[in-house]
Design an enzyme around this catalytic site. Structure first.
Site, short mmCIF file in Angstrom:
data_model
loop_
_atom_site.label_atom_id
_atom_site.label_comp_id
_atom_site.label_asym_id
_atom_site.label_seq_id
_atom_site.Cartn_x
_atom_site.Cartn_y
_atom_site.Cartn_z
N ARG A 162 126.35 35.67 1.96
CA ARG A 162 127.75 35.66 1.53
C ARG A 162 128.30 34.26 1.72
NH1 ARG A 162 132.20 36.39 5.13
NH2 ARG A 162 133.12 37.96 3.77
N MET A 191 141.27 56.98 4.95
CA MET A 191 140.63 56.97 6.26
C MET A 191 141.16 55.80 7.09
SD MET A 191 138.62 59.61 6.30
CE MET A 191 137.51 59.31 7.66
N GLU A 200 153.75 15.63 16.12
CA GLU A 200 153.24 15.42 14.77
C GLU A 200 152.01 14.52 14.65
OE1 GLU A 200 156.93 15.45 11.81
OE2 GLU A 200 157.25 14.11 13.50
N ALA A 252 157.54 26.97 13.42
CA ALA A 252 158.43 26.43 12.38
C ALA A 252 157.75 25.32 11.60
CB ALA A 252 159.73 25.94 13.01
N ASN A 261 143.02 49.94 2.03
CA ASN A 261 143.15 49.76 0.58
C ASN A 261 144.47 50.34 0.08
OD1 ASN A 261 142.60 49.21 -2.09
ND2 ASN A 261 141.33 51.01 -2.39
#
Length: 1279
Positions: A382, A219, A1211, A750, A223
């Site tokens: 959960r 469907m 950075e 990158a 999976n």
């Protein structure tokens, strides 16, 4: 280029419009993942891609325009997916709420921007446009809080809403009328190895399934699709029942509702939300619990295609829905040739991993979801590594039914996911809770915890790991359920006391960026409109894999080692060569030139010939006519091994066996040994930092095209170092470099990961092109990329620190061990930068640092944004944090550099701007007052705690190896006055092309519209240095400036003759006077060095300074946290482009947040990387953005060492993400104090929910019995 799905990352976002007669002829738009949606399944649907909603050739769509103008695109690779998610939302809801927007974007990933500008662009469509929440203000008028900050009109704005195109729904594409009237028909599609069938009726479906019981039903393909793509599973026949109307019917009964098994999870969620409004609260307990789970199950894109029946039948052990459905006494209606039957969803339904009790020929038609009863409470909980779009670690459904008007339990049902190979029932615990002689209370529950702990035992080596955490979550969830039930029971008798349970569920991102005043000379170009960003939003930007395929082009797929330390006994390619489409197999014997790449005194084989030293090492490569054929051929290559003894995986093993890459580096100032004798206290500690995957959106990509003459090659490649790749390919092919031209138009991210391994992949691909005389393309899948390309170095840091009682640190001895992997790569250079930055902002008079790159049998690690600095400073900051906890007082400020200072390598600098950043950050964040507020919050809450932290950064800019600090540029002026600029930097989202355009505009005194930045290529600018070390703008900007100044001065005589002339007239006159209108610019950077013997030098041109304050709220029972607020102040000199730099700051911070709190690389005991994709490896998503995110550029600052007084910024700010780590640690300390635990404690990085929860030492975590080390084989290595 598309949102992440829970299972896979793919590239293209879709808007799928569907009209179904059995859905009342309603046209709905669904965002979907192109990689998961089979073309065969789209019969009857209208599909729109990003190219279809707008382009520069027609008109751009308002979504494309607003994301671009809000600076929501940096590298641009993810932008089309963002656009399509928002476009689909607007097609369904013209004025969405902020919650709608954040839900729509939850499945999209971006590694560059930090999400803030994307959300800003999208919130301009929000119906709450006049609300504080939508406008990004810290306090909200809806909550009754007053905003005391400056008025909205005084805030600097990155875009003007008045300039936006209006959103006009009448101009959108219509649904094709002919599809509305289409009738279902049986469809059959025949492929090379697979047949796809779509029946038109339920009867036909039953017949097909009876005849082919092993054929899977598809469907949503969430999976079966990944199994086919990643596991090589072959299904000769697939049945897709998307046309069977009975699978989509919804029927309401007095007892509940039957929902078609084919309904998507989005449709189920929508249905349940409507029923919650329609029926009384007592009847919709189960509905609300399911809605709670559905909101966080996968992403919107996944829920749009995944079906309810498919979710149940997949029988995943950590399913979000199955425990709730089972606890709620749901059932499934199934059909086969034998007829219909109803099967209860209970402990007997789930038989084993991925299997249910249903027979192979049976088909789930509908799912019954009952109404709840009066006195019945249902809850779902959960916990997942990331709050959204993440498989759950543990999930549960709990239901209790009380006798009317009492606390006597009539029935209890508790199911868990993630606690075994199936959804499991806590039957014994339930039986203990059903005690009709005793009411539901804490005493009754306390016994249940012990029973539950025994009932749901997990072996310490259980798949998935996290055993102690998972076991503690079962207890925590039951405790949460108990609190909610008690609250409900108290409300029933009129008590209004509230229980504080979990982290605030806020989905509005209150963000703001404060710009520094732009340089007046840049007013010719709007600094808030980076070049090329509109084309990114339209998917017109061309990346390596977008280059059209040429005739005869081949595809290359690498074959990698499956052993970590072994001899290669045999390499059998015969089966692969017999497969359809396979052309050749490239081995080490085919390499005509150098078979190794030298680096740092060591060499790395391009293709291993006799021995392998890690899983994932390149062995050979299969070349075929298509990607699918190449991958199939690669899987058919047979390699036999002879294992070698004692592989080394951890730094502890490397230390024991003296397995290092030399040299090891040491820096020391003062006399550390003597200083330890004179301090008041000495403390020793350690911290372990995990690695980090680059997770650039565009994986490693290269296309090698041979030119017919003279062994010449054009290489189109995604690399930060085109000249490095050029040299590698030339040496591999044994040809001069002038026969190899590398082209880089743009890179889809990158972060340091596209230098060394990229050159190796380019070299192998070039060998294939040489051998076959055809163009060859190599685009790594995400899993292969993560396996092969390496990551940030994991580091173990050990320290001994001596300090006085007033907080002054007088001595520190720090030892760093970096896990380098199987080859040296840049690991020794990383170790060097680690010790060079270990002082951070602190003047420790006696300081010694030692760093070693450990040689192990893991894939070689490489450069990553920060290049060792994030690991280096993290260890030192943790050391200071421990000292502060010992003394019970803050100590950072007292130890900072002050006045004219000297580093531990004898480099003089002025820390004035460092201290200004620190003070400004404290002021802007209201740090002192908020510390008191945090303390007050923690006193009032037992299971929620807040933490706050402020962290500084001092980051050296430029390459320590002086020869890398150079750059060149080529500038052409054409007769029409247009200017073409080429420079040595590569555009990867950091905005270097935009800044170079600005530099040329300023120096030539012309508008940016006349300037075009060409792609970076080695035939225009040779011998370039990598775009790295935050030095790209500094170096290339000076080279462009030099070239433009030469040209402008060359035109001076022309201007003097005609001072009132136009630019075009001057250029034209220069041509007729035979003046050269082309110039090469060059920049010879500073002569930097470090003398390791003398332990002194000048390794950096200057420092970038900053400070960051973050506050978090932590759920002590689950470890879940939320970043409540972040304030960043950065000294970047006089910014060339403030909007670009703010984007870099936000993106770097979010990447740092991922490093220190979220991202985990997991290796098996045999050295195999488990986390090879977005389903296992989680980077920050929209849900992880701080609720309030403020960025400030330090005003009134300059930098004489870089172009236009700016500073490198790519950075430095990444490390400031550690402020969230230390805020979590602060919250954990508050939780530990509730259990009487004070003083320093261990918390390794990343501070995942698992680590945070266990460190809190709650009564539930303390119940978990410790497993004896050495008595079991762990599921994953502790790297």
């Amino acid at each position: 280029r598309e949102p992440e799905c829970e299972l896979v990352m793919c590239r293209n976002g879709l808007d799928v419009s569907i009209s179904c007669t059995f859905l009342h002829c309603t046209i709905r738009h669904y965002s979907a993942n192109a990689c998961l949606l089979p073309l065969c399944q789209l019969h009857g649907a209208a599909v729109t891609t990003v190219e279809g909603i707008g382009s520069s050739k027609t008109r751009i769509h308002p979504v494309q325009e607003r994301i671009a103008k809000a600076h929501g695109s940096q590298c641009g690779f993810c932008t089309p997916g963002m656009v399509m998610s928002m476009y689909t939302l607007l097609r369904n809801k013209l004025q969405p709420s902020m919650d709608d927007i954040t839900q729509a974007l939850a499945g999209n990933l971006c590694r560059c921007t930090g999400y803030r500008p994307i959300v800003d662009g999208c919130r301009t469509f929000c119906q709450e446009t006049n609300c504080c929440q939508a406008n990004g203000v810290g306090n909200c008028c809806l909550s009754g809080e007053v905003n005391t900050e400056e008025p909205e009109q005084e805030k600097p704005q990155l875009f003007d809403k008045n300039d936006f195109l209006p959103l006009d729904p009448t101009q959108e594409l219509i649904f094709p009328p002919e599809l509305i009237t289409a009738s279902p028909q049986t469809l059959t599609f025949q492929g090379e190895r697979m047949t796809w069938m779509s029946p038109a009726s339920l009867e036909e479906l039953v017949q097909m399934k009876t005849s082919n019981p092993k054929a899977p039903l598809v469907m949503g393909n969430t999976n079966i699709g990944p199994d086919i793509k990643f596991k090589g599973v072959l299904h000769p026949l697939i049945i897709s029942p998307t046309q069977v109307k009975e699978l989509f019917e919804v029927t309401q009964t007095p007892q509940g509702v039957w929902v078609g098994a084919g309904c998507s999870l989005s449709e189920v969620q929508s249905l349940l939300e409507k029923l919650v409004i329609q029926f009384s609260e007592e009847k919709t307990e189960l509905f609300k619990a399911l809605i709670h789970q559905l909101r966080n199950l996968g992403s919107q894109q996944i829920r749009n295609v995944a079906s309810l029946g498919g979710n149940i039948m997949s029988a995943y052990p950590n399913s979000d829905l199955n425990p709730v459905l089972a606890a709620g006494s749901c059932k499934v209606s199934v059909i086969s040739n034998a007829g219909r039957r109803e099967v209860p969803l209970n402990q007997d339904f789930f038989v084993s991993f991925g299997k249910t009790i249903l027979k192979p020929e049976e088909i789930a038609v509908a799912v019954f979801i009952p109404f709840s009863r009066k006195g019945e409470f249902v809850r779902a909980f959960r916990q997942a590594p990331r709050k959204e779009s993440s498989f759950a670690t543990v999930t549960t459904g709990m239901r209790v039914f009380f006798s009317e008007g009492s606390r006597v339990v009539q029935d209890v049902s508790i199911y868990y996911g993630g606690m075994g190979p199936t959804t499991v029932s806590a039957a014994k615990t339930c039986a203990a809770l059903i005690n009709r002689s005793k009411p539901w209370d804490d005493e009754n529950l306390s016994r249940a915890y012990d029973i539950l702990l025994d009932e749901l035992a997990l072996p310490p080596s259980a798949p998935g790991g996290k055993v102690d955490f998972r076991r503690s979550l079962t207890l925590s969830f039951l405790f949460k359920f108990n609190l909610e039930v008690l609250q409900k029971l108290r409300e029933m008798v009129g008590c209004v006391k509230k229980y504080s349970l979990s982290v605030s569920n806020v989905n509005v991102y209150m963000t703001r960026a404060s710009q520094q005043d732009a340089d007046p000379s840049f007013t010719q170009r709007d600094p808030t409109q980076p070049a090329g960003h509109v084309s990114n939003n339209q998917s017109e930007a061309v990346y390596c894999d977008d280059i059209p395929k040429t005739d005869g082009e081949l595809f290359l797929a690498p074959v990698t080692s499956s052993r970590a330390h072994a001899k290669i006994v045999g390499l059998d390619v015969s089966e692969a060569l017999q497969l359809p489409g396979v052309v050749d197999v490239i081995t080490a014997e085919d390499i005509p030139g150098k078979k190794v790449r030298p680096f740092g005194g060591y060499t790395e084989e391009l293709l291993a010939a006799t021995e392998v030293s890690c899983i994932g090492q390149l062995l050979c490569a299969v070349v075929a006519d298509t990607r699918a054929h190449a991958k199939r051929g690669a899987s058919a290559v047979k390699i036999s091994y002879e294992d070698l003894p004692e592989p080394v995986f951890t730094v502890e093993e490397a230390i024991e066996k003296l397995s290092f890459f030399e040299p090891r580096r040491v820096l020391e100032k003062g006399n550390v040994t003597e200083a330890f004798k004179s301090v008041d206290r000495v403390y020793e500690g350690e911290i372990r930092l995990g690695g980090q995957e680059h997770f650039y959106m565009e994986t490693q990509s290269v296309l090698v095209v041979p030119v017919s003459e003279e062994k010449e090659f054009n290489i189109y490649i995604s690399t930060q170092a085109p000249s490095f790749c050029q040299e590698a390919v030339a040496e591999t092919l044994n040809i001069p470099s002038n026969r190899v031209t590398c082209h880089v138009r743009r890179i889809g991210g990158a972060f340091g990961g596209k230098v060394t391994k990229t050159a190796i992949l380019a070299s192998i691909t070039a060998v294939a092109a040489l051998k076959t005389s055809q163009a060859v393309r190599c685009i790594l899948d995400r899993g292969d990329d993560m396996l092969i390309s390496g990551a940030r170095h994991p580091v173990l840091g050990k320290y001994k620190v001596g300090f006085m009682n007033d907080g002054r640190i007088l001595a520190a001895d720090v030892q760093y061990y970096a896990n380098a992997g199987n080859t040296v790569d840049e690991s020794v250079l990383v170790a060097e930068k680690i010790v060079l930055h270990m002082d951070n902002a602190y003047n420790i008079p006696n300081l010694r640092g030692r760093a070693a790159a450990c040689r192990t049998n893991l894939p070689s690690n490489t450069a990553f944004r920060g290049f060792g600095v994030p690991q280096s400073i993290m260890v030192v900051e943790n050391m200071l944090n421990d000292v502060a906890m010992v003394l019970g007082r803050p100590i950072r400020e007292i130890n900072m550099y002050k006045g004219q200072s000297v580093t531990h390598y004898k480099f003089e600098f002025c820390p004035e701007n460092l201290l200004r950043c620190w003070d400004e950050c404290k002021l802007k964040s209201d740090y002192s007052a908020r510390c008191k507020t945090v303390d007050q919050f923690n006193q009032q809450n037992r299971w929620k705690k807040r933490g706050i932290s402020i962290i500084p950064i001092k980051y050296g800019i430029a390459f320590t190896d002086s020869f890398l600090n150079q750059a060149a540029a080529l500038v052409h002026i054409y007769k029409d006055g247009s200017v073409l600029v080429t420079h040595g930097g590569t555009e990867m989202g950091q905005g270097i092309h935009t800044k170079m355009q600005q530099v040329a505009s300023r120096e030539l005194h012309i508008p940016p519209s006349k300037i075009y930045i060409s792609d970076t290529s080695t035939n225009t600018v040779p011998n370039t240095c990598p775009s790295a070390a935050s030095f790209g703008t500094d170096a290339n900007g000076m080279a462009v400036k030099n070239a433009c100044q030469i040209l402008y001065q060359r035109l001076e005589p022309i201007r003097q003759k005609n001072p009132k002339g136009s630019w075009e007239s001057w250029v034209n006159a220069a041509f007729f006077e035979k003046m050269s209108l082309s110039a090469t610019g060059f920049y010879r950077g500073p002569d930097l060095y470090i003398d390791w013997d003398k332990m002194e030098g000048e390794p950096y041109a200057y420092f970038t300074f900053g400070a960051c304050c973050s506050e978090v709220e932590l759920d002590c029972l689950t470890g879940d946290y939320r970043t409540v607020r972040t304030d960043i102040v950065v000294d970047i000199g006089r910014s060339v482009n403030p909007s670009v730099d703010i984007g870099q700051i936000e993106g770097a911070f979010m990447q740092g947040l991922g490093l220190y709190t979220l991202e985990e690389l997991k290796f098996s005991p045999s050295g195999l990387l488990y986390t090879r994709g977005p389903s296992q490896y989680k980077i920050p998503a929209v849900c992880d953005v701080p609720l309030q995110f403020n960025v400030y550029l330090l005003p009134d600052t300059y930098n004489p060492h870089a172009i236009y007084s700016s500073k490198g910024i790519g950075e430095p700010v990444l490390f400031l993400g550690s402020s969230v780590f230390f805020a979590i640690k602060d919250a954990v300390a508050a939780a530990r104090s509730e259990s009487g635990l004070v003083g320093p404690f261990s918390l390794d990085s990343p501070a995942t929910p698992e680590r945070a929860c266990l460190a809190c030492a709650s009564p539930f975590t303390q119940k978990i019995p410790a497993s004896k080390p050495g008595s079991f084989k762990p599921w994953a290595l502790n790297i």
